[in-house]
Design a protein around this motif. Structure first.
Motif, PDB file in Angstrom:
ATOM      1  N   ILE A   1      -3.859   7.161   2.248  1.00  0.00           N
ATOM      2  CA  ILE A   1      -2.436   7.179   2.588  1.00  0.00           C
ATOM      3  C   ILE A   1      -1.723   8.252   1.777  1.00  0.00           C
ATOM      4  CG2 ILE A   1      -0.298   5.854   2.555  1.00  0.00           C
ATOM      5  CD1 ILE A   1      -2.000   3.333   3.022  1.00  0.00           C
ATOM      6  N   THR A   2      -2.038   8.335   0.484  1.00  0.00           N
ATOM      7  CA  THR A   2      -1.424   9.362  -0.353  1.00  0.00           C
ATOM      8  C   THR A   2      -1.751  10.752   0.171  1.00  0.00           C
ATOM      9  OG1 THR A   2      -1.559   7.953  -2.310  1.00  0.00           O
ATOM     10  CG2 THR A   2      -1.264  10.305  -2.686  1.00  0.00           C
ATOM     11  N   GLN A   3      -3.008  10.961   0.549  1.00  0.00           N
ATOM     12  CA  GLN A   3      -3.416  12.272   1.063  1.00  0.00           C
ATOM     13  C   GLN A   3      -2.650  12.621   2.335  1.00  0.00           C
ATOM     14  OE1 GLN A   3      -7.480  12.648   2.577  1.00  0.00           O
ATOM     15  NE2 GLN A   3      -7.639  14.633   1.559  1.00  0.00           N
ATOM     16  N   ALA A   4      -2.463  11.637   3.217  1.00  0.00           N
ATOM     17  CA  ALA A   4      -1.708  11.884   4.444  1.00  0.00           C
ATOM     18  C   ALA A   4      -0.248  12.203   4.127  1.00  0.00           C
ATOM     19  CB  ALA A   4      -1.801  10.673   5.366  1.00  0.00           C
TER      20      ALA A   4
ATOM     21  N   ALA B   1       0.828  -1.206   0.000  1.00  0.00           N
ATOM     22  CA  ALA B   1       0.000   0.000   0.000  1.00  0.00           C
ATOM     23  C   ALA B   1       0.860   1.253   0.000  1.00  0.00           C
ATOM     24  CB  ALA B   1      -0.936   0.001   1.208  1.00  0.00           C
ATOM     25  N   LEU B   2       1.986   1.208   0.708  1.00  0.00           N
ATOM     26  CA  LEU B   2       2.897   2.353   0.714  1.00  0.00           C
ATOM     27  C   LEU B   2       3.413   2.639  -0.687  1.00  0.00           C
ATOM     28  CD1 LEU B   2       4.807   4.506   1.823  1.00  0.00           C
ATOM     29  CD2 LEU B   2       6.370   2.664   2.498  1.00  0.00           C
ATOM     30  N   VAL B   3       3.874   1.603  -1.372  1.00  0.00           N
ATOM     31  CA  VAL B   3       4.417   1.788  -2.719  1.00  0.00           C
ATOM     32  C   VAL B   3       3.356   2.368  -3.650  1.00  0.00           C
ATOM     33  CG1 VAL B   3       5.319   0.583  -4.746  1.00  0.00           C
ATOM     34  CG2 VAL B   3       6.178   0.010  -2.458  1.00  0.00           C
ATOM     35  N   ARG B   4       2.138   1.851  -3.557  1.00  0.00           N
ATOM     36  CA  ARG B   4       1.067   2.341  -4.433  1.00  0.00           C
ATOM     37  C   ARG B   4       0.678   3.779  -4.093  1.00  0.00           C
ATOM     38  NH1 ARG B   4      -2.468  -3.309  -4.441  1.00  0.00           N
ATOM     39  NH2 ARG B   4      -1.207  -4.350  -6.055  1.00  0.00           N
ATOM     40  N   ALA B   5       0.654   4.096  -2.804  1.00  0.00           N
ATOM     41  CA  ALA B   5       0.343   5.468  -2.395  1.00  0.00           C
ATOM     42  C   ALA B   5       1.462   6.414  -2.822  1.00  0.00           C
ATOM     43  CB  ALA B   5       0.144   5.524  -0.884  1.00  0.00           C
ATOM     44  N   TYR B   6       2.702   5.972  -2.668  1.00  0.00           N
ATOM     45  CA  TYR B   6       3.854   6.787  -3.067  1.00  0.00           C
ATOM     46  C   TYR B   6       3.816   7.092  -4.563  1.00  0.00           C
ATOM     47  CZ  TYR B   6       8.778   7.944  -3.932  1.00  0.00           C
ATOM     48  OH  TYR B   6       9.951   8.555  -4.341  1.00  0.00           O
ATOM     49  N   ALA B   7       3.410   6.111  -5.364  1.00  0.00           N
ATOM     50  CA  ALA B   7       3.353   6.301  -6.816  1.00  0.00           C
ATOM     51  C   ALA B   7       2.320   7.352  -7.205  1.00  0.00           C
ATOM     52  CB  ALA B   7       3.039   4.974  -7.507  1.00  0.00           C
ATOM     53  N   ARG B   8       1.343   7.608  -6.340  1.00  0.00           N
ATOM     54  CA  ARG B   8       0.317   8.604  -6.623  1.00  0.00           C
ATOM     55  C   ARG B   8       0.805  10.031  -6.377  1.00  0.00           C
ATOM     56  NH1 ARG B   8      -5.426   7.141  -5.640  1.00  0.00           N
ATOM     57  NH2 ARG B   8      -5.695   4.892  -5.840  1.00  0.00           N
TER      58      ARG B   8
END
Length: 237
Positions: free
Chosen positions: A182-185, A70-77
């Protein structure tokens, strides 16, 4: 933890004493503000190609419950240019889904997986990060969250597994299964310096109350109460 122990073992929750972990503030503390900083810290950061306050760090063995995917996917956003992401902790070998996702998304130049970090190097990586990420689905305690707060660094953590309780309002707590949240945070902490300072200051206050000597005293007190009760039972019998 108390609820789960009571449910699984069928015991009275009031009879369970919780002794939380602590943090060694001699090791985990804010970065030096003196001119030139700490030479040891500077050498540690150079060895990992990291620039102070210009990277995100995540600490913890890469397991599915730790939610690195989830971190990797959020980071990619995140919009470009993204700060580098350092993922510290041993992985799961060829089945490591986070590593596979980094390759699939073409993030190899921005995400660094660090398998082995010396005990003396970890505090430096934490205290010089812009933010620390730790959104596990399950944790016994969540020690990296506490160590980051003691280091004066803001944290994005999970609203599950007791970590929001641990951080006591000193971190942004999000749904670990919601990459958009997660991306928003991440965006809020990356681009809002006032929020970073506020959470960092609150984190230091929380960490100050989570010392190992306090944890030891709580555990010793629980043992004394337990054995005092056993002695009373024997006397009555």
């Amino acid at each position: 933890s108390r609820r789960e122990i009571a449910r699984l073992y069928g015991v009275d929750p009031l009879g369970i004493t919780l002794t939380a972990n602590g943090v060694d503030t001699a090791r985990f503390h804010p970065a030096a503000t003196s001119r030139g900083g700490d030479p040891h810290d500077a050498e540690v950061l150079r060895s990992f190609g990291a620039v102070p306050t210009e990277y995100i760090v995540c600490v913890g063995r890469r397991q599915p419950r730790r939610n690195h995917l989830a971190l990797v996917r959020a980071y990619a956003r995140l919009a470009e240019p993204r700060p580098p992401l350092l993922v510290v902790g041993q992985g799961e070998g060829l089945q490591d889904e986070a590593v596979a996702e980094v390759h699939a998304l073409g993030l190899m130049q921005q995400v660094t997986f660090i398998e082995d970090v010396a005990d003396a190097a970890l505090p430096a990586l934490l205290r010089h990060a812009r933010l620390v990420f730790h959104t596990s689905r399950a944790e016994g305690f969540g020690l990296p969250v506490l160590e980051a707060m003691a280091s004066g660094v803001p944290v994005v953590t999970s609203d599950a597994a007791g970590m929001a309780e641990l951080s006591a309002g000193a971190a942004l707590a999000v749904d670990p299964d919601d990459p958009a949240a997660i991306t928003q945070a991440l965006e809020r902490l990356l681009y809002d310096p006032m929020l970073r300072r506020r959470l960092a200051a609150r984190g230091l206050e929380v960490a100050a109350g989570r010392r190992w000597d306090s944890a030891a005293k709580a555990l010793l007190g629980a043992y004394r109460r337990f054995f005092a009760g056993r002695m009373v039972q024997r006397a009555d019998s």
